[in-house]
Design a protein around this motif. Structure first.
Motif, PDB file in Angstrom:
ATOM      1  N   GLU A 170      24.519  -4.083  57.647  1.00 17.52           N
ATOM      2  CA  GLU A 170      25.472  -3.002  57.386  1.00 17.52           C
ATOM      3  C   GLU A 170      25.417  -2.511  55.936  1.00 17.52           C
ATOM      4  N   GLN A 171      25.078  -3.405  54.997  1.00 17.42           N
ATOM      5  CA  GLN A 171      24.947  -2.979  53.594  1.00 17.42           C
ATOM      6  C   GLN A 171      23.803  -1.978  53.424  1.00 17.42           C
ATOM      7  N   SER A 172      22.845  -2.050  54.356  1.00 15.78           N
ATOM      8  CA  SER A 172      21.693  -1.154  54.274  1.00 15.78           C
ATOM      9  C   SER A 172      22.052   0.285  54.619  1.00 15.78           C
ATOM     10  N   ARG A 173      23.160   0.476  55.307  1.00 15.43           N
ATOM     11  CA  ARG A 173      23.604   1.821  55.675  1.00 15.43           C
ATOM     12  C   ARG A 173      24.233   2.459  54.432  1.00 15.43           C
ATOM     13  N   ARG A 174      23.525   3.434  53.831  1.00 15.66           N
ATOM     14  CA  ARG A 174      23.990   3.932  52.538  1.00 15.66           C
ATOM     15  C   ARG A 174      23.380   5.296  52.242  1.00 15.66           C
ATOM     16  N   ASN A 175      23.890   5.929  51.198  1.00 18.55           N
ATOM     17  CA  ASN A 175      23.334   7.183  50.694  1.00 18.55           C
ATOM     18  C   ASN A 175      22.712   6.927  49.330  1.00 18.55           C
ATOM     19  N   VAL A 176      21.454   7.300  49.176  1.00 18.57           N
ATOM     20  CA  VAL A 176      20.736   7.042  47.924  1.00 18.57           C
ATOM     21  C   VAL A 176      20.341   8.378  47.286  1.00 18.57           C
ATOM     22  N   PRO A 177      20.834   8.664  46.086  1.00 22.06           N
ATOM     23  CA  PRO A 177      20.439   9.923  45.418  1.00 22.06           C
ATOM     24  C   PRO A 177      18.934   9.970  45.181  1.00 22.06           C
ATOM     25  N   ILE A 178      18.376  11.156  45.310  1.00 22.51           N
ATOM     26  CA  ILE A 178      16.951  11.335  45.040  1.00 22.51           C
ATOM     27  C   ILE A 178      16.767  11.456  43.529  1.00 22.51           C
ATOM     28  N   HIS A 179      16.036  10.539  42.968  1.00 20.45           N
ATOM     29  CA  HIS A 179      15.841  10.448  41.516  1.00 20.45           C
ATOM     30  C   HIS A 179      15.217  11.741  40.987  1.00 20.45           C
ATOM     31  N   PRO A 180      15.658  12.201  39.797  1.00 20.77           N
ATOM     32  CA  PRO A 180      15.076  13.431  39.236  1.00 20.77           C
ATOM     33  C   PRO A 180      13.561  13.395  39.090  1.00 20.77           C
ATOM     34  N   LYS A 181      12.994  12.218  38.905  1.00 19.92           N
ATOM     35  CA  LYS A 181      11.534  12.126  38.790  1.00 19.92           C
ATOM     36  C   LYS A 181      10.860  12.478  40.117  1.00 19.92           C
ATOM     37  N   LEU A 182      11.459  12.082  41.239  1.00 20.01           N
ATOM     38  CA  LEU A 182      10.901  12.442  42.545  1.00 20.01           C
ATOM     39  C   LEU A 182      10.975  13.946  42.765  1.00 20.01           C
ATOM     40  N   ILE A 183      12.062  14.552  42.302  1.00 16.65           N
ATOM     41  CA  ILE A 183      12.190  16.010  42.407  1.00 16.65           C
ATOM     42  C   ILE A 183      11.130  16.683  41.540  1.00 16.65           C
ATOM     43  N   GLU A 184      10.943  16.146  40.338  1.00 22.43           N
ATOM     44  CA  GLU A 184       9.923  16.669  39.420  1.00 22.43           C
ATOM     45  C   GLU A 184       8.530  16.560  40.026  1.00 22.43           C
ATOM     46  N   MET A 185       8.283  15.486  40.777  1.00 18.96           N
ATOM     47  CA  MET A 185       6.969  15.270  41.385  1.00 18.96           C
ATOM     48  C   MET A 185       6.769  16.109  42.652  1.00 18.96           C
ATOM     49  N   GLY A 186       7.831  16.801  43.093  1.00 17.58           N
ATOM     50  CA  GLY A 186       7.673  17.757  44.188  1.00 17.58           C
ATOM     51  C   GLY A 186       8.207  17.330  45.542  1.00 17.58           C
ATOM     52  N   PHE A 187       9.065  16.304  45.586  1.00 18.16           N
ATOM     53  CA  PHE A 187       9.512  15.801  46.883  1.00 18.16           C
ATOM     54  C   PHE A 187      10.338  16.820  47.670  1.00 18.16           C
ATOM     55  N   ILE A 188      11.223  17.546  47.009  1.00 14.63           N
ATOM     56  CA  ILE A 188      12.054  18.517  47.723  1.00 14.63           C
ATOM     57  C   ILE A 188      11.188  19.654  48.263  1.00 14.63           C
ATOM     58  N   GLU A 189      10.192  20.081  47.507  1.00 17.58           N
ATOM     59  CA  GLU A 189       9.262  21.102  48.003  1.00 17.58           C
ATOM     60  C   GLU A 189       8.534  20.599  49.252  1.00 17.58           C
ATOM     61  N   TYR A 190       8.143  19.325  49.230  1.00 21.98           N
ATOM     62  CA  TYR A 190       7.484  18.737  50.398  1.00 21.98           C
ATOM     63  C   TYR A 190       8.418  18.762  51.608  1.00 21.98           C
ATOM     64  N   VAL A 191       9.673  18.365  51.420  1.00 19.84           N
ATOM     65  CA  VAL A 191      10.652  18.361  52.510  1.00 19.84           C
ATOM     66  C   VAL A 191      10.837  19.773  53.058  1.00 19.84           C
ATOM     67  N   ARG A 192      10.960  20.750  52.174  1.00 19.99           N
ATOM     68  CA  ARG A 192      11.135  22.140  52.611  1.00 19.99           C
ATOM     69  C   ARG A 192       9.931  22.632  53.412  1.00 19.99           C
ATOM     70  N   GLU A 193       8.746  22.219  52.980  1.00 16.67           N
ATOM     71  CA  GLU A 193       7.525  22.617  53.694  1.00 16.67           C
ATOM     72  C   GLU A 193       7.506  22.024  55.104  1.00 16.67           C
ATOM     73  N   MET A 194       7.903  20.763  55.222  1.00 11.05           N
ATOM     74  CA  MET A 194       7.946  20.109  56.532  1.00 11.05           C
ATOM     75  C   MET A 194       8.970  20.788  57.437  1.00 11.05           C
ATOM     76  N   ARG A 195      10.104  21.176  56.866  1.00  9.13           N
ATOM     77  CA  ARG A 195      11.117  21.883  57.660  1.00  9.13           C
ATOM     78  C   ARG A 195      10.604  23.252  58.105  1.00  9.13           C
ATOM     79  N   LYS A 196       9.929  23.920  57.197  1.00 11.06           N
ATOM     80  CA  LYS A 196       9.370  25.231  57.525  1.00 11.06           C
ATOM     81  C   LYS A 196       8.373  25.130  58.677  1.00 11.06           C
TER      82      LYS A 196
END
Length: 199
Positions: free
Chosen positions: A59-85
């Motif tokens: 149950e401790q594993s059920r959680r919300n983890v912020p996406i680190h700014p470095k992952l955003i800088e490396m392009g993770f959100i763009e990757y997610v948007r591309e997959m959704r598209k």
């Protein structure tokens, strides 16, 4: 590994996500695109067993983890948007489910081979080492144990935290996880970004 590889984008992203969140291998590999959420100007990952074939350790594993700014800088959100598209359902669509290791089987095998390829041969250097790496760096960054537990899904020993702690706002967790830094990797990550911009 290249982030634009259409067959194995997980080889680029999964180690980076582990390094900047402390998430377990299967927690990363089983993510659906609707597990990537945005709230109060913060991108975060919802770790749960909402979907079929998703599993959490406890149950401790059920959680919300912020996406680190470095992952955003490396392009993770763009990757997610591309997959959704492209109308995909899962973050790493090419990973196949198995009863034994769930979605992590292919990445686990690849990572072991990759470690051999780059000549890292110590038996204690495995994928789970990312999680062990995050813990002391969170501590050394001055992040309180309560926030470390919330980010990584560890059980708190403090009875006050367990009974009265409640859910920590995602914006506060983002502030805390942003303190997690690996300055000795900055140059390497900059090189990786440049290489991937040349695809």
């Amino acid at each position: 590994p290249k982030k634009h590889n259409i067959y194995h984008p997980c080889r680029y992203w999964v180690p980076l996500i582990a390094l900047y969140t402390g998430m377990r291998l299967n927690e990363i590999c089983q993510l659906y695109l609707d597990d990537i959420k945005y709230e109060n100007r913060v991108w975060y990952i919802s770790i749960s067993d909402t979907h079929d074939n998703q599993h959490i350790k406890n149950e401790q594993s059920r959680r919300n983890v912020p996406i680190h700014p470095k992952l955003i800088e490396m392009g993770f959100i763009e990757y997610v948007r591309e997959m959704r598209k492209n109308k995909k359902e899962r973050v790493f669509e090419t990973l196949v489910y198995s009863e034994k290791n769930h979605y992590s089987n292919a990445v686990s095998g690849w990572f072991a081979r990759y470690m051999t390829e780059i000549k890292v041969k110590q038996s204690n250097k495995v994928f789970h080492s990312f999680r062990h790496t995050v813990k002391p760096h969170l501590r050394d960054a001055g992040i309180a144990q309560e926030y470390q537990n919330a980010i990584c899904g560890w059980s708190g020993n403090d009875i006050g935290e367990i009974v009265y702690g409640g859910q920590i706002p995602i914006k506060k967790l983002y502030e805390e996880i942003s303190k997690l830094q690996y300055p000795f990797l900055d140059k390497n990550l900059e090189e990786i970004k440049k290489l991937n911009e040349q695809h």
